[in-house]
Design a protein around this motif. Structure first.
Motif, PDB file in Angstrom:
ATOM      1  N   GLU A   1     -10.253   1.416   0.148  1.00  0.00           N
ATOM      2  CA  GLU A   1      -8.804   1.554   0.030  1.00  0.00           C
ATOM      3  C   GLU A   1      -8.212   0.168   0.113  1.00  0.00           C
ATOM      4  O   GLU A   1      -8.638  -0.653   0.911  1.00  0.00           O
ATOM      5  CB  GLU A   1      -8.241   2.421   1.152  1.00  0.00           C
ATOM      6  CG  GLU A   1      -8.400   3.898   0.891  1.00  0.00           C
ATOM      7  CD  GLU A   1      -7.838   4.725   2.022  1.00  0.00           C
ATOM      8  OE1 GLU A   1      -8.374   4.601   3.138  1.00  0.00           O
ATOM      9  OE2 GLU A   1      -6.890   5.473   1.806  1.00  0.00           O
ATOM     10  N   GLU A   2      -7.192  -0.073  -0.717  1.00  0.00           N
ATOM     11  CA  GLU A   2      -6.728  -1.430  -0.869  1.00  0.00           C
ATOM     12  C   GLU A   2      -5.212  -1.493  -0.755  1.00  0.00           C
ATOM     13  O   GLU A   2      -4.514  -0.611  -1.233  1.00  0.00           O
ATOM     14  CB  GLU A   2      -7.131  -1.918  -2.273  1.00  0.00           C
ATOM     15  CG  GLU A   2      -7.450  -3.364  -2.349  1.00  0.00           C
ATOM     16  CD  GLU A   2      -8.023  -3.687  -3.715  1.00  0.00           C
ATOM     17  OE1 GLU A   2      -7.482  -4.585  -4.342  1.00  0.00           O
ATOM     18  OE2 GLU A   2      -8.987  -3.012  -4.153  1.00  0.00           O
ATOM     19  N   ASP A   3      -4.745  -2.532  -0.118  1.00  0.00           N
ATOM     20  CA  ASP A   3      -3.314  -2.809  -0.064  1.00  0.00           C
ATOM     21  C   ASP A   3      -3.064  -3.962  -1.015  1.00  0.00           C
ATOM     22  O   ASP A   3      -3.265  -5.116  -0.685  1.00  0.00           O
ATOM     23  CB  ASP A   3      -2.924  -3.163   1.370  1.00  0.00           C
ATOM     24  CG  ASP A   3      -1.454  -3.456   1.496  1.00  0.00           C
ATOM     25  OD1 ASP A   3      -0.732  -3.227   0.520  1.00  0.00           O
ATOM     26  OD2 ASP A   3      -1.034  -3.922   2.558  1.00  0.00           O
ATOM     27  N   GLN A   4      -2.605  -3.640  -2.224  1.00  0.00           N
ATOM     28  CA  GLN A   4      -2.576  -4.671  -3.252  1.00  0.00           C
ATOM     29  C   GLN A   4      -1.411  -5.628  -3.113  1.00  0.00           C
ATOM     30  O   GLN A   4      -1.514  -6.791  -3.452  1.00  0.00           O
ATOM     31  CB  GLN A   4      -2.553  -4.018  -4.634  1.00  0.00           C
ATOM     32  CG  GLN A   4      -3.875  -3.377  -4.962  1.00  0.00           C
ATOM     33  CD  GLN A   4      -3.808  -2.520  -6.195  1.00  0.00           C
ATOM     34  OE1 GLN A   4      -2.787  -1.920  -6.478  1.00  0.00           O
ATOM     35  NE2 GLN A   4      -4.897  -2.451  -6.929  1.00  0.00           N
ATOM     36  N   ASN A   5      -0.273  -5.153  -2.612  1.00  0.00           N
ATOM     37  CA  ASN A   5       0.884  -6.046  -2.540  1.00  0.00           C
ATOM     38  C   ASN A   5       1.152  -6.505  -1.119  1.00  0.00           C
ATOM     39  O   ASN A   5       2.228  -7.023  -0.834  1.00  0.00           O
ATOM     40  CB  ASN A   5       2.114  -5.362  -3.132  1.00  0.00           C
ATOM     41  CG  ASN A   5       2.335  -3.999  -2.518  1.00  0.00           C
ATOM     42  OD1 ASN A   5       1.630  -3.615  -1.579  1.00  0.00           O
ATOM     43  ND2 ASN A   5       3.295  -3.277  -3.019  1.00  0.00           N
ATOM     44  N   GLN A   6       0.218  -6.350  -0.214  1.00  0.00           N
ATOM     45  CA  GLN A   6       0.301  -6.892   1.140  1.00  0.00           C
ATOM     46  C   GLN A   6       1.539  -6.417   1.888  1.00  0.00           C
ATOM     47  O   GLN A   6       2.130  -7.152   2.653  1.00  0.00           O
ATOM     48  CB  GLN A   6       0.311  -8.430   1.106  1.00  0.00           C
ATOM     49  CG  GLN A   6      -0.810  -9.061   0.341  1.00  0.00           C
ATOM     50  CD  GLN A   6      -2.091  -9.066   1.130  1.00  0.00           C
ATOM     51  OE1 GLN A   6      -2.073  -9.134   2.344  1.00  0.00           O
ATOM     52  NE2 GLN A   6      -3.215  -8.983   0.458  1.00  0.00           N
ATOM     53  N   ASP A   7       1.955  -5.170   1.635  1.00  0.00           N
ATOM     54  CA  ASP A   7       3.130  -4.691   2.357  1.00  0.00           C
ATOM     55  C   ASP A   7       2.753  -3.760   3.503  1.00  0.00           C
ATOM     56  O   ASP A   7       3.604  -3.112   4.082  1.00  0.00           O
ATOM     57  CB  ASP A   7       4.092  -3.970   1.399  1.00  0.00           C
ATOM     58  CG  ASP A   7       3.473  -2.721   0.801  1.00  0.00           C
ATOM     59  OD1 ASP A   7       2.252  -2.537   0.946  1.00  0.00           O
ATOM     60  OD2 ASP A   7       4.201  -1.928   0.187  1.00  0.00           O
ATOM     61  N   GLY A   8       1.487  -3.701   3.815  1.00  0.00           N
ATOM     62  CA  GLY A   8       1.065  -2.881   4.941  1.00  0.00           C
ATOM     63  C   GLY A   8       0.799  -1.437   4.584  1.00  0.00           C
ATOM     64  O   GLY A   8       0.377  -0.665   5.431  1.00  0.00           O
ATOM     65  N   LYS A   9       1.082  -1.052   3.339  1.00  0.00           N
ATOM     66  CA  LYS A   9       0.797   0.318   2.924  1.00  0.00           C
ATOM     67  C   LYS A   9      -0.303   0.272   1.879  1.00  0.00           C
ATOM     68  O   LYS A   9      -0.242  -0.533   0.949  1.00  0.00           O
ATOM     69  CB  LYS A   9       2.042   0.968   2.321  1.00  0.00           C
ATOM     70  CG  LYS A   9       3.097   1.280   3.335  1.00  0.00           C
ATOM     71  CD  LYS A   9       4.295   1.901   2.658  1.00  0.00           C
ATOM     72  CE  LYS A   9       5.336   2.276   3.695  1.00  0.00           C
ATOM     73  NZ  LYS A   9       6.547   2.793   3.077  1.00  0.00           N
ATOM     74  N   LEU A  10      -1.238   1.182   2.023  1.00  0.00           N
ATOM     75  CA  LEU A  10      -2.341   1.191   1.072  1.00  0.00           C
ATOM     76  C   LEU A  10      -1.846   1.701  -0.277  1.00  0.00           C
ATOM     77  O   LEU A  10      -1.013   2.592  -0.353  1.00  0.00           O
ATOM     78  CB  LEU A  10      -3.461   2.090   1.600  1.00  0.00           C
ATOM     79  CG  LEU A  10      -4.078   1.565   2.895  1.00  0.00           C
ATOM     80  CD1 LEU A  10      -4.996   2.591   3.498  1.00  0.00           C
ATOM     81  CD2 LEU A  10      -4.832   0.291   2.631  1.00  0.00           C
TER      82      LEU A  10
END
Lengths: 313, 607
Positions: free
Chosen positions: A109-118
């Motif tokens: 699972e990845e958080d692509q935009n680094q906003d803390g939500k996967l």
């Protein structure tokens, strides 16, 4: 040849005139009628033109989704209906007996935009097959923990179901889709909404009926709030080489959702007030003109008393 | 124009010295193209204290000493210590993935001095510090070409100015732009950290001990939903069921007090399985010893399964009861290579229990039959019911109490001298013809399905015209087929109508009179029209049947004209439920004087 004298408004002020009448007179009646028409008609106009009370509104939020690492896989291995299956539920695996086939699974699972939500789940599964087996159909169940926080706090456990079958045996199934939220009724505007925070599949049950796909899907679809894997274009790759496993790759995105909710009391009042006052302004202007005409021209008999002239003589 | 962001200096809680000054200000960010790297910290294991003071930009970036936690417990050995961030741009090379080997197209790789001539472009051409700072250092790598056509590396480190009005002039908050350093796990904190960080993982599922909750209870009897124990090697009383597919799963246990019917299919290869597959043999279902209670420590009596009846079904479907002498069992036999006899087709368990939760008696009824080679799969049916110890064997089923419940069979009966008579079997009632595979109305035994309340249904069969030579015989045969063997005359108006009150029973009206005999007249369809109303209060209405009419249509033209040229006729039977209750109306006991006409949601949020 005389030049006209040039006059201009050097100054102006409104003059106040009071109109007096007795309580029991036509003018009093007229005033009462006008007041009623001024303040009640806008309400009727605003209501009759629809949408006066706001009953449903929407907001946008990206949910907090976690894959729960619960999986159920069924694959038909020939056209006679033989199958292999695997799940993360030990009871079911024990019951499957010879039909159990443990695949190799990797999940990220990845958080692509680094906003803390996967934002993204990459699920890869490799199902080993015996030489005489081929994969004709695949059913895959994945469970997710799904949370929303902006208006009401929603905590639920949800499901993604993939089913694909083909008359030609496949080597690979590639799925790339979104985990969409489906709402039958709007959410409340505040509070905790956790009635669906229950297991979609009861993994502690030793009974076969708990793992019946009919039962699972039926009870899941009974909910007002569900998730669905929207994958319009599954890719079924044919031509599996002997000895190579069947591959299932799923890319599931957790997109921003537009969520509808029932507005609260003050939000409803606020929108109604805006509509009421904007219509009321027109009525106030119109009836002010009517009243001025009526009283200035003495349509109804009143006693006008100009005020604001303290030094009369 | 730069706004100086002055952030309060927040002391690190576990500082050993005051040495941590303005710290690492470089930021890692994957750029829009993969050629630009904005990066902040590169933890390198090879050279943890690489940059010291060789950095060309000492003003805004300096190093931070690795902070040793001063917690009493020592860090776990595997966790080691956190690495020092490297913050000067010229010493960082994200594409350098091979130690001491030149990485292709990686211009910042120091060992690539020779191979650079072969590169067409740089995979990373820009490494810069944090974007938010007003001035930052940028290392850029580009390839020029020499006279003879080879590439040559041109690298530079320069200072870039950010003209954003909200850039950060100087940064004195230590952890403002970087991830907080995680707490190092210790012996004492490992478990809590593990629990906090790994909410969902593989292997977190429940262990297989399924009866742990049941064992906690003190009572020796079973509770509702418990698994029943057996003395054999399997340990549990199993009732095969279908789970993820229609295939039988033999290891599914039965639950105490949960009546259950399941049907599942089994793929058999006759030569191998006929005598060998245990699931086909009745021994598997009869040779079971069930513990009366679940408490294993006490000397529990063991209840054997008694065989109540064994019914043999022949190849064409006729059933005869088999008398078994001396408790012997009938095992599957391969009669010829394509026919296996005495295979278990249906198993019905009946368990008697007492109020203590103990099983008193278990009996089983079996249906044995034949399996042919070439059939797709063998279907087996399993059924288990629980009855009270002193209760009657078969209780009278209501189809609703009092009103009919949707989906339950209608209660039908016949008039006798002292009231009405109905069958104990709830499925033995008013029924419709069930479509079968051979479709012929006059041949074979006809399956029937009971009429279920509020479910409209239709089914039928076909009649070949050459069978209609004897018209009156066909007429009677068809009527029997459509109406079924036990033709009811009355239907209970409620689901629990007592047998001795005639007003609770509705006669089946019949408008059928056999027509004149100048043409061959046969019934073409039987239609049941059932009118029902909602009875009682608005919040809990009860369904009541008020009338039932049997409509039989016969042909008025010659049969061969009716069938066209197809020489078959379709004979239909159908049932329709018609709600005839008048719609409920809101009303007042006394008419109110003011009849407010505001719309229902006029005061919506207030009321």
């Amino acid at each position: 040849m005389s030049l006209p004298m040039a006059f201009y408004d050097v100054y102006s002020h409104p003059a106040l005139i009071r109109y007096k009448t007795s309580v029991c007179s036509k003018a009093t009646l007229f005033l009462a009628v006008v007041l009623c028409l001024t303040y009640i008609s806008p309400l009727l106009v605003a209501y009759r033109s629809q949408g006066f009370w706001l009953k449903r509104s929407t907001y946008e939020e990206q949910p907090v989704v976690r894959f729960q690492y619960q999986t159920l896989l069924v694959a038909a291995t020939n056209t006679q209906g033989d199958y292999v299956a695997w799940s993360t539920f030990p009871h079911l695996n024990n019951m499957l007996g010879a039909n159990l086939r443990i695949p190799a699974v990797s999940v990220r699972e990845e958080d692509q935009n680094q906003d803390g939500k996967l934002d993204f789940l990459n699920f890869q599964l490799q199902l080993p097959l015996k030489p005489e087996e081929q994969v004709y159909s695949v059913q895959l169940l994945l469970t997710f923990s799904y949370k929303l926080f902006r208006m009401s706090t929603v905590v639920m456990q949800s499901l993604a179901y993939v089913q694909h079958s083909s008359s030609v045996p496949g080597a690979k199934l590639f799925i790339s889709g979104d985990l969409r939220l489906l709402q039958r009724t709007p959410l409340p505007h505040r509070g905790l909404y956790n009635i669906y925070n229950v297991s979609v599949i009861d993994g502690s049950s030793p009974f076969a009926s708990a793992y019946d796909l009919d039962n699972i899907i039926r009870s899941y679809q009974d909910r007002n709030l569900t998730t669905m894997l929207s994958c319009p274009m599954p890719v079924w790759t044919v031509g599996r080489a002997a000895g190579s496993p069947f591959q299932l790759n799923a890319e599931i995105r957790y997109p921003m959702e537009v969520i509808s909710y029932r507005p609260g009391f003050w939000e409803t009042i606020k929108y109604a007030w805006i509509q009421y006052v904007s219509v009321l302004l027109i009525f106030l202007w119109v009836f002010e003109r009517i009243q001025r005409f009526v009283f200035q021209n003495q349509v109804l008999t009143t006693v006008p008393i100009p005020v604001g002239k303290p030094h009369l003589s | 124009m730069a706004v100086t962001a002055t952030v309060l200096f927040v002391l690190f809680t576990v500082v050993t010295t005051n040495k941590n000054t303005t710290s690492n200000n470089l930021n890692t960010k994957v750029g829009d193209q993969n050629v630009t790297y904005n990066f902040m910290e590169n933890y390198t294991t090879t050279q943890p204290t690489e940059f010291d003071s060789t950095s060309p930009t000492p003003s805004s970036s300096s190093t931070e000493e690795p902070v040793q936690p001063t917690v009493p417990a020592k860090p776990l050995p595997a966790s080691g210590r956190l690495l020092t961030p490297v913050t000067n741009v010229d010493s960082v090379c994200p594409c350098d993935k091979h130690k001491d080997v030149c990485d292709i197209n990686c211009c910042c790789d120091r060992v690539c001095s020779e191979e650079v001539a072969l590169f067409p472009s740089c995979s990373v051409d820009k490494i810069s510090g944090k974007k938010m700072l007003c001035s930052r250092h940028v290392a850029s790598y580009s390839l020029g070409s020499t006279m003879d056509g080879y590439s040559e590396l041109q690298s530079s480190v320069r200072k870039e100015t950010n003209y954003d009005i909200f850039c950060i002039q100087s940064q004195n908050r230590v952890d403002g732009l970087s991830h907080p350093s995680p707490a190092l796990p210790t012996d004492s904190s490992f478990d809590s950290l593990f629990k906090e960080l790994t909410s969902f993982i593989f292997g977190s599922e429940e262990t297989s001990g399924q009866v742990s909750s049941a064992e906690l209870q003190a009572s020796s009897g079973y509770q509702y939903g418990d698994v029943m124990m057996t003395a054999g090697e399997r340990g549990m009383f199993m009732l095969p069921a279908a789970a993820v597919t229609a295939d039988c799963i033999d290891n599914s246990p039965a639950a105490f007090l949960k009546d259950q019917s399941s049907g599942c299919s089994r793929h058999v290869i006759l030569e191998q399985d006929c005598g060998a597959l245990p699931a086909l043999s009745m021994d598997t279902y009869t040779n079971i010893q069930i513990f009366a209670g679940k408490n294993k420590d006490a000397e529990l009596e063991v209840v054997p399964v008694e065989v109540a009846s064994v019914v043999l079904q022949s190849v064409d479907g006729t059933q005869t009861e088999l008398k078994i002498s001396g408790g012997g069992n009938v095992n599957p036999v391969l009669l010829n290579p394509s026919l296996c006899a005495h295979v278990v087709l249906k198993v019905v368990y009946m368990m008697k229990y007492n109020p203590a939760g103990e099983i008193v008696n278990v009996s089983v009824s079996l249906l044995l039959g034949f399996v042919r080679e070439g059939e797709l799969s063998l279907e087996q049916k399993f059924h288990i019911t629980f009855v009270q110890e002193d209760g009657e064997e078969v209780a009278v089923h209501y189809s609703g109490n009092p009103g009919y419940v949707v989906g339950l069979p209608l209660v039908s009966g016949t008039r006798i001298a002292e009231g009405f008579a109905r069958s104990m079997d709830p499925r033995d009632t008013l029924s419709l013809l069930h479509s079968a595979e051979d479709q012929d109305c006059l041949q074979g035994t006809h399956q029937r399905s009971p009429v279920l309340f509020a479910l409209d249904s239709v089914s039928g069969c076909t009649l070949r015209l050459e069978d209609t030579a004897n018209c009156s015989l066909v007429f009677q045969l068809l009527l029997d087929v459509l109406r079924g063997p036990n033709h009811a005359q009355y239907v209970a108006s409620f689901g629990n109508s007592p047998l001795d009150s005639p007003i609770d029973w509705v006669p089946i009206k019949n408008n059928f009179n056999p027509g004149e005999a100048h043409i061959c007249s046969i019934p073409l369809s039987l239609h049941l029209e059932i009118e029902w109303i909602k009875y009682g209060s608005l919040v809990n209405p009860q369904a009541q049947i008020v009338s039932i009419t049997e409509v039989i249509q016969t042909n008025t033209t010659r049969l061969d004209v009716l069938s066209g040229s197809s020489s078959t006729l379709s004979i239909m039977s159908s049932v329709a439920f018609i709600p005839v209750s008048s719609t409920a109306l809101p009303g007042y006991r006394a008419t109110p004087t003011i009849n407010g006409k505001l719309p229902f949601d006029f005061f919506f949020p207030f009321v």
